[in-house]
Write a protein that holds these residues in place. Structure first.
Motif, PDB file in Angstrom:
ATOM      1  N   LEU A   3      -0.695   2.493   0.570  1.00 16.56           N
ATOM      2  CA  LEU A   3      -0.902   1.727  -0.652  1.00 16.56           C
ATOM      3  C   LEU A   3      -2.232   0.988  -0.556  1.00 16.56           C
ATOM      4  O   LEU A   3      -2.523   0.345   0.454  1.00 16.56           O
ATOM      5  CB  LEU A   3       0.224   0.719  -0.849  1.00 16.56           C
ATOM      6  N   LEU A   6      -0.845  -3.330  -4.744  1.00 20.09           N
ATOM      7  CA  LEU A   6       0.567  -3.459  -5.105  1.00 20.09           C
ATOM      8  C   LEU A   6       0.725  -4.582  -6.120  1.00 20.09           C
ATOM      9  O   LEU A   6       0.114  -5.652  -5.977  1.00 20.09           O
ATOM     10  CB  LEU A   6       1.408  -3.777  -3.859  1.00 20.09           C
ATOM     11  N   SER A   7       1.543  -4.336  -7.140  1.00 24.68           N
ATOM     12  CA  SER A   7       1.785  -5.337  -8.178  1.00 24.68           C
ATOM     13  C   SER A   7       3.285  -5.482  -8.417  1.00 24.68           C
ATOM     14  O   SER A   7       4.001  -4.483  -8.512  1.00 24.68           O
ATOM     15  CB  SER A   7       1.087  -4.924  -9.476  1.00 24.68           C
ATOM     16  N   GLN A  18       0.128  -9.948  -7.022  1.00 19.03           N
ATOM     17  CA  GLN A  18      -0.723  -8.793  -6.786  1.00 19.03           C
ATOM     18  C   GLN A  18      -1.304  -8.882  -5.382  1.00 19.03           C
ATOM     19  O   GLN A  18      -1.772  -9.943  -4.965  1.00 19.03           O
ATOM     20  CB  GLN A  18      -1.851  -8.734  -7.818  1.00 19.03           C
ATOM     21  N   ILE A  43       8.399  -2.330  -2.566  1.00 14.74           N
ATOM     22  CA  ILE A  43       7.757  -1.110  -2.048  1.00 14.74           C
ATOM     23  C   ILE A  43       8.792  -0.009  -1.858  1.00 14.74           C
ATOM     24  O   ILE A  43       8.542   1.164  -2.163  1.00 14.74           O
ATOM     25  CB  ILE A  43       7.025  -1.410  -0.729  1.00 14.74           C
ATOM     26  N   LEU A  46       9.498   2.405  -4.635  1.00 13.14           N
ATOM     27  CA  LEU A  46       8.475   3.379  -4.997  1.00 13.14           C
ATOM     28  C   LEU A  46       8.706   4.729  -4.323  1.00 13.14           C
ATOM     29  O   LEU A  46       7.835   5.593  -4.333  1.00 13.14           O
ATOM     30  CB  LEU A  46       7.085   2.842  -4.641  1.00 13.14           C
ATOM     31  N   VAL A  71       7.251  -2.647 -10.895  1.00 10.35           N
ATOM     32  CA  VAL A  71       6.577  -2.562  -9.598  1.00 10.35           C
ATOM     33  C   VAL A  71       5.626  -1.375  -9.676  1.00 10.35           C
ATOM     34  O   VAL A  71       6.022  -0.283 -10.090  1.00 10.35           O
ATOM     35  CB  VAL A  71       7.582  -2.348  -8.447  1.00 10.35           C
ATOM     36  N   SER A  72       4.373  -1.574  -9.310  1.00 17.37           N
ATOM     37  CA  SER A  72       3.404  -0.479  -9.356  1.00 17.37           C
ATOM     38  C   SER A  72       2.470  -0.548  -8.158  1.00 17.37           C
ATOM     39  O   SER A  72       2.323  -1.598  -7.525  1.00 17.37           O
ATOM     40  CB  SER A  72       2.593  -0.518 -10.656  1.00 17.37           C
ATOM     41  N   ALA A  73       1.864   0.584  -7.863  1.00 23.91           N
ATOM     42  CA  ALA A  73       0.963   0.653  -6.712  1.00 23.91           C
ATOM     43  C   ALA A  73      -0.084   1.730  -6.940  1.00 23.91           C
ATOM     44  O   ALA A  73       0.138   2.687  -7.690  1.00 23.91           O
ATOM     45  CB  ALA A  73       1.747   0.946  -5.437  1.00 23.91           C
ATOM     46  N   TRP A 328       4.041  -2.490   7.186  1.00 23.08           N
ATOM     47  CA  TRP A 328       4.242  -3.815   6.606  1.00 23.08           C
ATOM     48  C   TRP A 328       5.236  -4.560   7.481  1.00 23.08           C
ATOM     49  O   TRP A 328       6.294  -4.038   7.813  1.00 23.08           O
ATOM     50  CB  TRP A 328       4.794  -3.700   5.184  1.00 23.08           C
TER      51      TRP A 328
END
Length: 357
Positions: A3, A6-7, A18, A43, A46, A71-73, A328
């Motif tokens: 990634l 990430l939002s 963000q 995460i 996703l 959630v977006s990346a 992470w």
């Protein structure tokens, strides 16, 4: 694929968070309840599946938000996202580069593997929890496994419903249901057996060291062909009718874990040895996913450092550094991660994110 951005919008306690400039190692620190694990959960959504907490989608929306979450990346040139809207809080939507997509299609772009404190008692708890753990490992490689398992469970529930009725069910009807059970059950069992065999090969290659080396097995042994499964269920109808449930099949599988060095069941090992074996399985699975898919998975390690002594913690960081893939990690104390080279470090406080790199 790692990634890059990430939002989180209206997700759990994050209103609009963000995270920019993501690196190979991304460290999230903050007090308990600050929202570190919520970022890892975001995460995990996703990728195919129900996420690392397996919570209802409606529970993930921020109470103070408008309803729903997103959630977006960014993964290089690929943009992926998922979420729900206020009018359909239990219907997950997925987009890839702005176009609607299925949740299973996310596996083409991202594999995610996680380790959480809740998993520390995996070897002490029910067989169901270990089956769920094994199925999640399979799912990272075979997105169709979720559908196969779901169809098998539906057929088992239908058989159990007929067996628990007041009258003897029609044999032809039972044949049809058991044929469907066998079709999907054979696929589920074969995928689980293949995963166990592949993990044992990967674990055998690991050098002796601070981490215990586990040996994995399925309690039911080898996966059975479809015809054998169907025959067993046909012959056991009387017994199962008395029990009012199906007593044999992949839904009764159990993952048996033994510590190789001591030839001792994982459930009888110390807490530290159990944790070390769990980490060893996760790392071996990460290697397996990377070799089979050509893409290293993203590793989510929640509070892992706090539960390891300094020697095992150092060994973990060394092994992570030797492997490809983004990592992470969360913790309350930033000093636990001081030996990691060039991490991207974020502090989390009441659902807000700050970077102090």
């Amino acid at each position: 694929m790692p990634l890059n951005f990430l939002s989180l919008r209206h997700f759990r306690n994050h209103g609009d968070s963000q995270l920019h400039g993501l690196a190979r190692f991304n460290i999230l620190t903050g007090d308990n309840g600050a929202g570190k694990t919520n970022i890892l959960e975001a995460i995990s959504l996703l990728a195919p599946g129900r996420g690392m907490r397996r919570a209802p989608l409606s529970d993930m929306s921020a109470n103070a938000g408008p309803g729903g979450f997103a959630v977006s990346a960014d993964l290089g040139d690929i943009k992926i996202g998922t979420g729900v809207t206020a009018d359909t809080p239990e219907r997950r939507k997925v987009r890839v580069n702005g176009a609607a997509a299925s949740a299973n299609s996310l596996a083409e772009w991202l594999s995610v593997i996680w380790l959480t404190p809740a998993m520390d008692r995996l070897f002490m708890e029910s067989a169901g929890g270990r089956r769920q753990f094994l199925d999640r490992l399979v799912l990272a490689i075979d997105p169709l496994h979720a559908r196969h398992a779901s169809q098998y469970e539906l057929a088992v529930r239908e058989r159990n419903r007929l067996l628990s009725g007041d009258i003897m069910p029609d044999p032809a009807w039972m044949d049809a249901i058991e044929a469907r059970m066998a079709e999907y059950g054979a696929l589920v069992a074969a995928s689980r057996a293949a995963m166990v065999a592949q993990l044992n090969i990967a674990l055998e290659k690991e050098a002796e060291g601070a981490f215990a080396k586990p040996l994995l097995a399925l309690a039911r042994g080898e996966a059975q062909p479809q015809e054998i499964m169907q025959g067993i269920w046909r012959e056991s109808r009387g017994r199962d009718r008395q029990a009012k449930r199906t007593l044999d099949g992949p839904h009764r599988d159990d993952l048996i874990v033994t510590m190789r060095q001591k030839n001792q069941a994982a459930a009888l090992c110390s807490t530290g040895e159990q944790k070390a074996m769990l980490i060893a399985i996760i790392l071996a699975h990460s290697d397996l996913v990377a070799s089979l898919k050509g893409n290293a998975p993203v590793l989510l390690l929640d509070e892992v450092a706090a539960h390891l002594d300094p020697v095992r913690r150092g060994t973990l960081y060394e092994r992570l550094g030797e492997r490809p893939g983004q990592v992470w990690m969360t913790g309350t104390d930033s000093h636990l991660f001081s030996s990691i080279e060039a991490p991207r470090h974020f502090t989390i406080c009441d659902g807000t994110v700050q970077s102090y790199d």
